[in-house]
Design a protein around this motif. Structure first.
Motif, PDB file in Angstrom:
ATOM      1  N   GLN A   1      35.847  39.261  52.853  1.00 25.23           N
ATOM      2  CA  GLN A   1      36.916  38.688  52.050  1.00 25.23           C
ATOM      3  C   GLN A   1      36.310  38.000  50.824  1.00 25.23           C
ATOM      4  O   GLN A   1      35.446  37.137  50.959  1.00 25.23           O
ATOM      5  N   ILE A   2      36.758  38.406  49.650  1.00 20.34           N
ATOM      6  CA  ILE A   2      36.226  37.884  48.395  1.00 20.34           C
ATOM      7  C   ILE A   2      37.378  37.284  47.585  1.00 20.34           C
ATOM      8  O   ILE A   2      38.416  37.922  47.417  1.00 20.34           O
ATOM      9  N   SER A   3      37.177  36.075  47.078  1.00 15.04           N
ATOM     10  CA  SER A   3      38.174  35.406  46.245  1.00 15.04           C
ATOM     11  C   SER A   3      37.635  35.245  44.830  1.00 15.04           C
ATOM     12  O   SER A   3      36.521  34.753  44.636  1.00 15.04           O
ATOM     13  N   VAL A   4      38.428  35.655  43.854  1.00 17.74           N
ATOM     14  CA  VAL A   4      38.054  35.519  42.449  1.00 17.74           C
ATOM     15  C   VAL A   4      39.053  34.564  41.795  1.00 17.74           C
ATOM     16  O   VAL A   4      40.241  34.872  41.702  1.00 17.74           O
ATOM     17  N   ILE A   5      38.583  33.397  41.375  1.00 19.56           N
ATOM     18  CA  ILE A   5      39.448  32.378  40.785  1.00 19.56           C
ATOM     19  C   ILE A   5      39.474  32.605  39.272  1.00 19.56           C
ATOM     20  O   ILE A   5      38.461  32.446  38.592  1.00 19.56           O
ATOM     21  N   LEU A   6      40.641  32.965  38.741  1.00 21.06           N
ATOM     22  CA  LEU A   6      40.751  33.324  37.329  1.00 21.06           C
ATOM     23  C   LEU A   6      41.722  32.428  36.568  1.00 21.06           C
ATOM     24  O   LEU A   6      42.152  32.756  35.464  1.00 21.06           O
ATOM     25  N   GLY A   7      42.051  31.308  37.143  1.00 22.22           N
ATOM     26  CA  GLY A   7      42.965  30.352  36.532  1.00 22.22           C
ATOM     27  C   GLY A   7      43.003  29.122  37.416  1.00 22.22           C
ATOM     28  O   GLY A   7      42.064  28.842  38.160  1.00 22.22           O
ATOM     29  N   PRO A   8      44.100  28.377  37.412  1.00 21.48           N
ATOM     30  CA  PRO A   8      44.197  27.214  38.295  1.00 21.48           C
ATOM     31  C   PRO A   8      44.381  27.610  39.752  1.00 21.48           C
ATOM     32  O   PRO A   8      44.979  28.637  40.062  1.00 21.48           O
ATOM     33  N   CYS A   9      43.823  26.800  40.631  1.00 19.30           N
ATOM     34  CA  CYS A   9      44.007  26.963  42.078  1.00 19.30           C
ATOM     35  C   CYS A   9      44.035  25.546  42.633  1.00 19.30           C
ATOM     36  O   CYS A   9      42.992  24.893  42.743  1.00 19.30           O
ATOM     37  N   ALA A  10      45.236  25.052  42.941  1.00 20.19           N
ATOM     38  CA  ALA A  10      45.380  23.630  43.225  1.00 20.19           C
ATOM     39  C   ALA A  10      46.129  23.375  44.524  1.00 20.19           C
ATOM     40  O   ALA A  10      46.839  24.243  45.037  1.00 20.19           O
ATOM     41  N   GLY A  11      45.943  22.161  45.043  1.00 23.17           N
ATOM     42  CA  GLY A  11      46.658  21.760  46.246  1.00 23.17           C
ATOM     43  C   GLY A  11      46.219  22.559  47.458  1.00 23.17           C
ATOM     44  O   GLY A  11      45.050  22.921  47.620  1.00 23.17           O
TER      45      GLY A  11
ATOM     46  N   ALA B   1      38.753  29.049  50.257  1.00 26.42           N
ATOM     47  CA  ALA B   1      37.679  28.348  50.966  1.00 26.42           C
ATOM     48  C   ALA B   1      37.398  28.983  52.325  1.00 26.42           C
ATOM     49  O   ALA B   1      36.291  28.842  52.860  1.00 26.42           O
ATOM     50  N   LEU B   2      38.370  29.688  52.875  1.00 29.06           N
ATOM     51  CA  LEU B   2      38.191  30.348  54.164  1.00 29.06           C
ATOM     52  C   LEU B   2      37.567  31.733  54.040  1.00 29.06           C
ATOM     53  O   LEU B   2      37.213  32.340  55.049  1.00 29.06           O
ATOM     54  N   THR B   3      37.448  32.231  52.817  1.00 30.72           N
ATOM     55  CA  THR B   3      36.900  33.566  52.625  1.00 30.72           C
ATOM     56  C   THR B   3      35.379  33.516  52.510  1.00 30.72           C
ATOM     57  O   THR B   3      34.772  32.448  52.510  1.00 30.72           O
ATOM     58  N   ASP B   4      34.762  34.684  52.397  1.00 29.25           N
ATOM     59  CA  ASP B   4      33.303  34.767  52.432  1.00 29.25           C
ATOM     60  C   ASP B   4      32.651  34.377  51.110  1.00 29.25           C
ATOM     61  O   ASP B   4      31.591  33.749  51.096  1.00 29.25           O
ATOM     62  N   PHE B   5      33.261  34.765  49.992  1.00 33.13           N
ATOM     63  CA  PHE B   5      32.674  34.500  48.694  1.00 33.13           C
ATOM     64  C   PHE B   5      33.757  34.059  47.711  1.00 33.13           C
ATOM     65  O   PHE B   5      34.860  34.614  47.712  1.00 33.13           O
ATOM     66  N   ILE B   6      33.406  33.073  46.886  1.00 34.20           N
ATOM     67  CA  ILE B   6      34.295  32.593  45.827  1.00 34.20           C
ATOM     68  C   ILE B   6      33.597  32.772  44.490  1.00 34.20           C
ATOM     69  O   ILE B   6      32.464  32.315  44.299  1.00 34.20           O
ATOM     70  N   ILE B   7      34.273  33.438  43.571  1.00 38.18           N
ATOM     71  CA  ILE B   7      33.750  33.677  42.240  1.00 38.18           C
ATOM     72  C   ILE B   7      34.625  32.916  41.247  1.00 38.18           C
ATOM     73  O   ILE B   7      35.848  33.028  41.289  1.00 38.18           O
TER      74      ILE B   7
END
Length: 522
Positions: free
Chosen positions: A161-171, A178-184
């Motif tokens: 599981q890969i998460s790509v943060i491309l804007g706001p991610c709040a609350g 945070a539960l996934t394997d990788f955060i970009i």
């Protein structure tokens, strides 16, 4: 919402394809008008750049919308596509629709996709850009976050599981990635925080920018929440694609295997010894050592900006992916601290979950001393590394490059923790502690007597240090006790690792313990 006007005859079933295409283009035009001025791509543009050309198959496109009125209503796009011809599931939040906020419809679509990815046993990639929970839907929106967290936790260790943060991610939204394997994350355009700047100011009076509170730089260098800091969106999506080249589709699948021409053995591998200074106190770049040993010199480092005294990442040996863990003498002499321990432990745990062999390169003087580390919980947090290595069932290969002292020797993939094969370069130093500290303990009375007799304590200390170093600070005892399998010349390092990986390829990984799970330190 983007709306279109249709005549009565256009609402007929025979024109549905045309109407659907018109609705999609209207929605995309609206998204472009909102995202492009901010220097951001639309959700669909991001999906297009992530996946192989023309492979995206969207599902539930009209859920939450109104077909008769002619608009798409959901703030998330879900579907399937391929990366290097391998199927993946992907969902992308659409900030142009109600700020990308999450409500019941969005939650249902995301959970459904995760469940399908689990059934299909394929990786899932999320592209996040959202204002958080949809306030108008109250607890319903919060409940959907809970269901997403549950589904993500169920998928953990089963599919990457890969998460790509491309804007706001709040609350509450931050706990999904945070539960996934990788955060970009990207520079200057992606943010993660539990409470935003306005809430922080109202609650504490502190004025702080979004960047300083939860920007990509902070989460890559200080908190360790993220795993890669991209220059821009294209760089972030390319890193996600690069990760996929090393990962299997699921925990029961084998990692990808690439054709490797033996004539392409890197010439640098034979000269790797030249990269490491003889003096154990002189720093060097461990990444250069890794790149000299692996196929084509290609090393995909993970969390390179966080806890830099240890290096983790992916590479290949003879076309087969492995995880690499190595001390980094360029930073704090390669010592282990709370952050380095957690960074390495999580990476080892991931590799073990997905069947990636682990190659550990050791050059560690010990744990970082000091009251700051003790207060930060080095005992509890350092134990995570012990748990990760000792419970790993994948092939474990360890090479001591220059030195390994004390407890740090144990946790860096030692045979006593379960490593399959352990090697050492001939000049390596292996002991409980260095000669300086050992002499003050072992020869304390002799040094006191030397002072009483008027002899030079410094000269006596130097003499004892030399004796201790010759007798105890070397690999001999480890060889004698079977803790090392062999001494190898630096030029043999790559070939020995490759042979070991070949031998260990059929290692059985069954777990016969009756327990539900261990109670490891968290």
């Amino acid at each position: 919402m983007s709306t279109l006007e249709f005549t009565s005859d256009q609402i007929g079933r025979e024109n549905f394809a045309e109407r659907a295409a018109a609705m999609l283009e209207a929605a995309e035009e609206r998204a472009r008008s909102r995202q492009h001025p901010k220097g951001r791509l639309t959700a669909r543009e991001r999906i297009t750049r992530l996946l192989d050309p023309n492979t995206f198959h969207e599902i539930n496109r009209f859920q939450g919308g109104d077909i008769d009125a002619g608009f798409l209503g959901s703030a998330v796009i879900t579907g399937f596509g391929t990366i290097d011809e391998r199927m993946v599931a992907v969902w992308a939040q659409d900030f142009s629709v109600q700020g990308g906020t999450l409500g019941q419809v969005e939650g249902e679509k995301i959970v459904r996709l995760i469940e399908q990815a689990l059934t299909l046993r394929i990786p899932i990639i999320s592209l996040l850009d959202s204002g958080g929970a949809r306030i108008q839907e109250g607890v319903t929106a919060l409940a959907e976050y809970g269901r997403i967290f549950k589904a993500t936790s169920t998928a953990s260790g089963v599919i990457p599981q890969i998460s790509v943060i491309l804007g706001p991610c709040a609350g509450g939204a931050v706990y999904g990635p945070a539960l996934t394997d990788f955060i970009i994350m990207t520079k200057r355009s992606s943010y993660m925080f539990v409470t935003g700047p306005s809430v922080v100011k109202a609650a504490t009076g502190e004025e702080i920018s979004s960047e300083d509170l939860g920007g990509g730089d902070l989460h890559n260098t200080q908190s360790g929440v993220a795993h890669f800091l991209a220059e821009d969106e294209d760089d972030a999506l390319e890193y996600a694609r690069a990760l996929m080249t090393y990962l299997p589709s699921n925990c029961q699948d084998s990692p990808p295997h690439y054709a490797f021409d033996p004539s392409c053995i890197p010439a640098a591998a034979a000269r790797v010894g030249n990269l490491v200074p003889e003096s154990a106190k002189q720093p060097y770049d461990m990444v250069s050592v890794v790149e000299a040993l692996v196929d084509h010199g290609e090393f995909l480092e993970v969390q390179s900006l966080f806890a830099p005294s240890i290096v983790v990442g992916f590479a290949c040996f003879e076309g087969r992916p492995v995880g690499i863990v190595a001390n980094q003498p360029l930073h704090d002499a390669g010592t282990l601290d709370v952050n380095a321990s957690e960074k390495a432990a999580r990476f080892v745990q991931f590799c073990d979950a997905f069947g990636l062999p682990i190659v550990t390169l050791v050059d560690v003087p010990g744990y970082r001393p000091g009251s700051e580390q003790e207060r930060a919980g080095i005992i509890r947090r350092g134990a995570k590394m012990i748990t990760a290595y000792s419970s790993a069932t994948v092939p474990l290969i360890t090479v001591i490059i220059r030195k390994a002292y004390g407890g740090a020797y144990i946790v860096m993939g030692s045979k006593s923790l379960g490593a399959d094969v352990n090697y050492s370069w001939p000049a390596s130093e292996i002991a409980v502690m260095g000669s300086e500290g050992a002499v003050d303990i072992l020869f304390r009375r002799e040094l006191i007597k030397a002072g009483e007799d008027g002899k030079s304590i410094a000269e006596q200390r130097a003499k004892y240090q030399e004796e201790y170093a010759k007798q105890s600070v070397n690999p001999n005892l480890s060889l004698k006790k079977g803790e090392l399998d062999a001494l190898i010349e630096p030029s043999q390092t790559r070939s020995v690792i490759c042979r070991s990986l070949s031998v260990l390829r059929t290692k059985q990984r069954e777990c016969h313990s009756p327990r539900i799970h261990a109670n490891a330190p968290l």
